[in-house]
Design an enzyme around this catalytic site. Structure first.
Site, PDB file in Angstrom:
ATOM      1  N   SER A  68      23.730  15.502  27.646  1.00  0.00           N
ATOM      2  CA  SER A  68      24.043  17.095  27.718  1.00  0.00           C
ATOM      3  C   SER A  68      24.648  17.792  26.829  1.00  0.00           C
ATOM      4  CB  SER A  68      24.727  17.268  28.970  1.00  0.00           C
ATOM      5  OG  SER A  68      24.040  16.864  30.214  1.00  0.00           O
ATOM      6  N   LYS A  71      22.524  19.968  25.082  1.00  0.00           N
ATOM      7  CA  LYS A  71      21.956  21.590  25.499  1.00  0.00           C
ATOM      8  C   LYS A  71      22.695  22.657  24.744  1.00  0.00           C
ATOM      9  CE  LYS A  71      21.777  19.339  30.154  1.00  0.00           C
ATOM     10  NZ  LYS A  71      22.750  19.127  31.590  1.00  0.00           N
ATOM     11  N   TYR A 195      12.960  17.830  27.478  1.00  0.00           N
ATOM     12  CA  TYR A 195      14.091  17.804  28.039  1.00  0.00           C
ATOM     13  C   TYR A 195      14.610  16.254  28.052  1.00  0.00           C
ATOM     14  CZ  TYR A 195      18.138  17.536  31.136  1.00  0.00           C
ATOM     15  OH  TYR A 195      19.319  17.362  31.786  1.00  0.00           O
ATOM     16  N   TYR A 247      30.850  21.156  33.842  1.00  0.00           N
ATOM     17  CA  TYR A 247      30.438  21.198  35.197  1.00  0.00           C
ATOM     18  C   TYR A 247      31.801  21.744  36.030  1.00  0.00           C
ATOM     19  CZ  TYR A 247      26.993  19.127  32.728  1.00  0.00           C
ATOM     20  OH  TYR A 247      26.182  18.740  31.485  1.00  0.00           O
ATOM     21  N   VAL A 265      26.654  12.726  29.786  1.00  0.00           N
ATOM     22  CA  VAL A 265      26.794  11.285  30.411  1.00  0.00           C
ATOM     23  C   VAL A 265      26.896  10.070  29.579  1.00  0.00           C
ATOM     24  CG1 VAL A 265      26.386  12.112  32.718  1.00  0.00           C
ATOM     25  CG2 VAL A 265      24.549  11.273  31.318  1.00  0.00           C
TER      26      VAL A 265
HETATM   27  O1  DON Z   1      19.503  15.051  32.927  1.00  0.00           O
HETATM   28  C1  DON Z   1      20.421  14.170  33.192  1.00  0.00           C
HETATM   29  O2  DON Z   1      21.002  13.936  33.955  1.00  0.00           O
HETATM   30  C2  DON Z   1      20.813  13.709  31.611  1.00  0.00           C
HETATM   31  N1  DON Z   1      19.657  13.619  30.974  1.00  0.00           N
HETATM   32  C3  DON Z   1      21.939  14.485  31.207  1.00  0.00           C
HETATM   33  C4  DON Z   1      23.054  14.937  31.992  1.00  0.00           C
HETATM   34  C5  DON Z   1      24.525  14.980  31.295  1.00  0.00           C
HETATM   35  O3  DON Z   1      24.687  14.406  30.364  1.00  0.00           O
HETATM   36  C6  DON Z   1      25.573  15.487  32.482  1.00  0.00           C
HETATM   37  N2  DON Z   1      26.903  15.484  31.505  1.00  0.00           N
HETATM   38  N3  DON Z   1      27.945  15.154  31.426  1.00  0.00           N
END
Ligand code: DON
Length: 311
Positions: A68, A71, A195, A247, A265
């Site tokens: 993320s 982003k 994405y 978040y 993540v």
């Molecule tokens: O879309 C997802 O679930 C992952 N590609 C990215 C989520 C993420 O990194 C949330 N962060 N803490």
């Protein structure tokens, strides 16, 4: 060498050593199967100061999945392409919900609360994709990240992208739901393909801290002097990182660290000290909100030692 940089180098080294030895490391994300193989014992920390000096500790040169954190780069790129029109498709409020939550979309006409929750980032990716082939849009994102980091070696980890493509059912639900409201406009598989691939960019703490420099310096790329974004836009991206970058853990991060930050993540966090430094940390174990457990602790220690809160 300035006294402040000496203090920074010592702090980065000492915190990295301490964190390597800590037993409480959180749990590695396993909903993307490829990420479950990552060794939770890894730890990296890197800071780039206003003069471009680099302080690095632990596994600061090991690439990891930025997830993320990408982003931040897609938001910056989309703002450059669409300007403030972007805000018709995505909001600017903290969600108070998990990163992959769908609940608010029904009542809010498919417009995600902010560009950092998954729904918001998918809407941003859809905007970057408009009028392009997925491969071109992805190339544009990767070139942008390489330019920001001054590093042509940055790659996408195809195994991570494929792993999420196979298992990203929630993201598919979010994209379909937003498409029903006209917030996502391209074929779902194209938008999600771009994405998943930008989330799968692999970078080290050093590369990430380098890529974040423009946010610490009024939107300017320090090496070239080139304006990546206007000073006002840099301030606004930082504001969104502070309020939404972790978040439903954003309040806790602001309370403890006091800096704009964006987590992923994969266990990485990019944090910005406006006017002073760009910081990146990596510790793969996560807390229950999906943010790096020791990553936050390390940034809390570093910001306290350096007196670097924005408040
Ligand atoms: O879309 C997802 O679930 C992952 N590609 C990215 C989520 C993420 O990194 C949330 N962060 N803490």
């Amino acid at each position: 060498m300035s006294a402040e940089f000496d203090r920074l180098s010592a702090a980065v080294r000492e915190i990295a050593e301490e964190m390597k030895a800590r037993p409480d490391r959180g749990s590695v994300a396993d909903y993307i199967p490829e990420l479950a193989h990552v060794d939770p014992g890894r730890f990296g920390l890197c800071a780039v100061d206003a003069e471009g000096r680099v302080a690095a500790g632990g596994d600061a040169d090991a690439p990891f999945s930025i997830q993320s954190i990408s982003k931040v780069f897609t938001l910056t790129l989309a703002l450059g392409m669409a300007g403030d029109r972007l805000w018709r498709r995505v909001g600017r409020e903290p969600s108070g919900s998990a990163f992959n939550s769908i609940v608010q979309l029904e009542h809010e006409r498919g417009v995600p609360r902010n560009p950092f929750i998954n729904a918001g980032a998918i809407a941003v990716t859809d905007l970057i994709l408009s009028g392009h082939q997925p491969r071109e849009a992805l190339g544009e994102i990767l070139r942008f990240v390489r330019f920001l980091a001054d590093d042509e070696t940055i790659r996408i980890d195809e195994a991570v992208a494929a792993s999420e493509q196979r298992t990203g059912f929630r993201n598919a639900a979010l994209a379909n739901y937003m498409r029903s409201f006209g917030v996502v406009t391209n074929p779902i598989e194209f938008t999600l393909g771009v994405y998943f691939h930008h989330c799968a960019i692999a970078m080290s703490c050093r590369q990430l801290a380098m890529a974040g420099r423009f946010l610490a310096h009024g939107g300017r790329h320090p090496a070239t002097g080139h304006a990546v974004v206007s000073p006002q836009r840099a301030r606004r991206i930082n504001a969104l990182m502070l309020t939404c970058g972790h978040y439903d853990g954003s309040g806790e991060f602001a309370f403890r660290v006091g800096l704009p930050g964006k987590s992923g993540v994969g266990g990485g966090v990019l944090a910005i000290v406006p006017g002073r430094a760009s910081l990146a940390v990596w510790s793969p174990g996560l807390d229950p909100s999906g943010n790096s457990h020791l990553g936050r602790e390390a940034l809390e220690m570093l910001s306290r030692r350096m007196g670097w809160s924005i408040f």
